[in-house]
Design a protein around this motif. Structure first.
Motif, PDB file in Angstrom:
ATOM      1  N   PRO A  38       0.805  -1.216   0.000  1.00 10.84           N
ATOM      2  CA  PRO A  38       0.000   0.000   0.000  1.00 10.84           C
ATOM      3  C   PRO A  38       0.842   1.271   0.000  1.00 10.84           C
ATOM      4  N   MET A  39       2.082   1.166   0.384  1.00  9.01           N
ATOM      5  CA  MET A  39       2.963   2.333   0.405  1.00  9.01           C
ATOM      6  C   MET A  39       3.649   2.440  -0.955  1.00  9.01           C
ATOM      7  N   MET A  40       2.988   3.080  -1.909  1.00 10.10           N
ATOM      8  CA  MET A  40       3.529   3.189  -3.257  1.00 10.10           C
ATOM      9  C   MET A  40       4.623   4.232  -3.290  1.00 10.10           C
ATOM     10  N   GLY A  41       5.591   3.995  -4.178  1.00 10.54           N
ATOM     11  CA  GLY A  41       6.662   4.953  -4.344  1.00 10.54           C
ATOM     12  C   GLY A  41       6.142   6.240  -4.965  1.00 10.54           C
ATOM     13  N   SER A  42       6.817   7.323  -4.723  1.00 12.09           N
ATOM     14  CA  SER A  42       6.358   8.611  -5.232  1.00 12.09           C
ATOM     15  C   SER A  42       6.817   8.846  -6.662  1.00 12.09           C
ATOM     16  N   GLY A  43       7.617   7.942  -7.177  1.00 10.86           N
ATOM     17  CA  GLY A  43       8.096   8.103  -8.543  1.00 10.86           C
ATOM     18  C   GLY A  43       9.578   8.367  -8.546  1.00 10.86           C
ATOM     19  N   ASP A  44      10.189   8.076  -9.676  1.00 16.14           N
ATOM     20  CA  ASP A  44      11.619   8.319  -9.779  1.00 16.14           C
ATOM     21  C   ASP A  44      11.875   9.369 -10.850  1.00 16.14           C
ATOM     22  N   ALA A  45      13.109   9.497 -11.289  1.00 13.33           N
ATOM     23  CA  ALA A  45      13.498  10.583 -12.175  1.00 13.33           C
ATOM     24  C   ALA A  45      12.763  10.551 -13.513  1.00 13.33           C
ATOM     25  N   ASP A  46      12.463   9.364 -14.037  1.00 13.94           N
ATOM     26  CA  ASP A  46      11.817   9.311 -15.343  1.00 13.94           C
ATOM     27  C   ASP A  46      10.292   9.286 -15.253  1.00 13.94           C
ATOM     28  N   GLY A  47       9.729   9.583 -14.094  1.00  9.39           N
ATOM     29  CA  GLY A  47       8.295   9.720 -13.948  1.00  9.39           C
ATOM     30  C   GLY A  47       7.550   8.427 -13.674  1.00  9.39           C
ATOM     31  N   LYS A  48       8.252   7.335 -13.574  1.00 12.35           N
ATOM     32  CA  LYS A  48       7.593   6.054 -13.319  1.00 12.35           C
ATOM     33  C   LYS A  48       7.602   5.785 -11.819  1.00 12.35           C
ATOM     34  N   GLY A  49       6.497   5.333 -11.298  1.00  5.70           N
ATOM     35  CA  GLY A  49       6.415   5.003  -9.886  1.00  5.70           C
ATOM     36  C   GLY A  49       6.838   3.559  -9.675  1.00  5.70           C
ATOM     37  N   SER A  50       7.331   3.238  -8.513  1.00  2.00           N
ATOM     38  CA  SER A  50       7.693   1.849  -8.236  1.00  2.00           C
ATOM     39  C   SER A  50       6.839   1.346  -7.084  1.00  2.00           C
ATOM     40  N   GLN A  51       6.480   0.088  -7.164  1.00  2.00           N
ATOM     41  CA  GLN A  51       5.660  -0.548  -6.150  1.00  2.00           C
ATOM     42  C   GLN A  51       6.277  -1.892  -5.826  1.00  2.00           C
ATOM     43  N   GLU A  52       6.100  -2.330  -4.594  1.00  2.00           N
ATOM     44  CA  GLU A  52       6.563  -3.651  -4.236  1.00  2.00           C
ATOM     45  C   GLU A  52       5.419  -4.629  -4.414  1.00  2.00           C
ATOM     46  N   VAL A  53       5.708  -5.713  -5.098  1.00  4.15           N
ATOM     47  CA  VAL A  53       4.728  -6.749  -5.375  1.00  4.15           C
ATOM     48  C   VAL A  53       5.267  -8.034  -4.778  1.00  4.15           C
ATOM     49  N   PHE A  54       4.381  -8.791  -4.125  1.00  2.48           N
ATOM     50  CA  PHE A  54       4.849 -10.076  -3.627  1.00  2.48           C
ATOM     51  C   PHE A  54       3.835 -11.163  -3.921  1.00  2.48           C
ATOM     52  N   ASP A  55       4.338 -12.365  -4.023  1.00  3.78           N
ATOM     53  CA  ASP A  55       3.538 -13.524  -4.355  1.00  3.78           C
ATOM     54  C   ASP A  55       2.981 -14.125  -3.070  1.00  3.78           C
ATOM     55  N   MET A  56       1.665 -14.196  -2.960  1.00  3.03           N
ATOM     56  CA  MET A  56       1.042 -14.740  -1.748  1.00  3.03           C
ATOM     57  C   MET A  56       1.367 -16.215  -1.565  1.00  3.03           C
ATOM     58  N   ASN A  57       1.526 -16.961  -2.660  1.00  7.06           N
ATOM     59  CA  ASN A  57       1.886 -18.377  -2.526  1.00  7.06           C
ATOM     60  C   ASN A  57       3.269 -18.523  -1.899  1.00  7.06           C
ATOM     61  N   ALA A  58       4.204 -17.679  -2.304  1.00 11.72           N
ATOM     62  CA  ALA A  58       5.545 -17.713  -1.718  1.00 11.72           C
ATOM     63  C   ALA A  58       5.493 -17.322  -0.249  1.00 11.72           C
ATOM     64  N   TYR A  59       4.683 -16.298   0.058  1.00 12.47           N
ATOM     65  CA  TYR A  59       4.538 -15.854   1.443  1.00 12.47           C
ATOM     66  C   TYR A  59       3.960 -16.974   2.310  1.00 12.47           C
ATOM     67  N   ARG A  60       2.923 -17.649   1.801  1.00 12.76           N
ATOM     68  CA  ARG A  60       2.327 -18.759   2.555  1.00 12.76           C
ATOM     69  C   ARG A  60       3.325 -19.901   2.745  1.00 12.76           C
ATOM     70  N   ALA A  61       4.103 -20.192   1.703  1.00 14.78           N
ATOM     71  CA  ALA A  61       5.108 -21.259   1.818  1.00 14.78           C
ATOM     72  C   ALA A  61       6.145 -20.901   2.876  1.00 14.78           C
ATOM     73  N   ASN A  62       6.578 -19.654   2.907  1.00 14.47           N
ATOM     74  CA  ASN A  62       7.535 -19.203   3.925  1.00 14.47           C
ATOM     75  C   ASN A  62       6.946 -19.328   5.320  1.00 14.47           C
TER      76      ASN A  62
END
Length: 152
Positions: A38-62
């Motif tokens: 939910p904490m999205m990045g504010s954007g970088d120099a070229d105007g693209k925002g970055s977000q963290e994405v994670f796989d729920m299946n991997a999280y459940r396996a961990n």
């Protein structure tokens, strides 16, 4: 099957759809088992925002792997406390010390001290996770082995 834990991955959003992350061009999750931070990045120099994405299946396996390790720790520490004849607060201290030691070992050796890449929990929440459930296994095996060694 992988023996190493899965990490969160950072993707840069643009107008292109990423079918592997199941993202639409607006960056909203489109379904599946992927989630956005939910904490999205504010954007970088070229105007693209970055977000963290994670796989729920991997999280459940961990989480399942950590649950198994901590449950086994509860059983083994109960056996140790029972065989050593610990009673009262000494047995409880044995459990707490071993639980925190196992949690720190997971953090150090499996996660390379990078908790934020594997979980959104705070350090305190990570160290005390599954404490009540493991305590039940600990109590069962503590009383069982104490009784087997010292009473029978």
């Amino acid at each position: 099957s992988h023996d190493r834990p899965f990490k969160y991955t950072t993707y840069t959003t643009s107008n292109m759809i990423d079918p592997m992350a199941d993202l639409d061009p607006t960056g909203a999750p489109g379904g599946g088992d992927m989630m956005m931070d939910p904490m999205m990045g504010s954007g970088d120099a070229d105007g693209k925002g970055s977000q963290e994405v994670f796989d729920m299946n991997a999280y459940r396996a961990n989480m399942r792997k950590m649950d198994k390790i901590r449950s086994f720790m509860g059983i083994v520490s109960g056996c140790v406390a029972g065989i050593c004849g610990l009673t009262g607060l000494a047995g409880l201290a044995c459990f707490l010390i071993l639980h925190i030691t196992v949690s720190l070992s997971l953090l150090t050796f499996k996660m390379k001290l990078d908790l934020s890449s594997y979980s959104r929990e705070s350090m305190l929440a990570f160290l005390t996770a599954d404490l009540q459930k493991c305590a039940m296994s600990f109590m069962l095996f503590w009383t069982l082995f104490f009784g087997l060694v010292y009473l029978f």
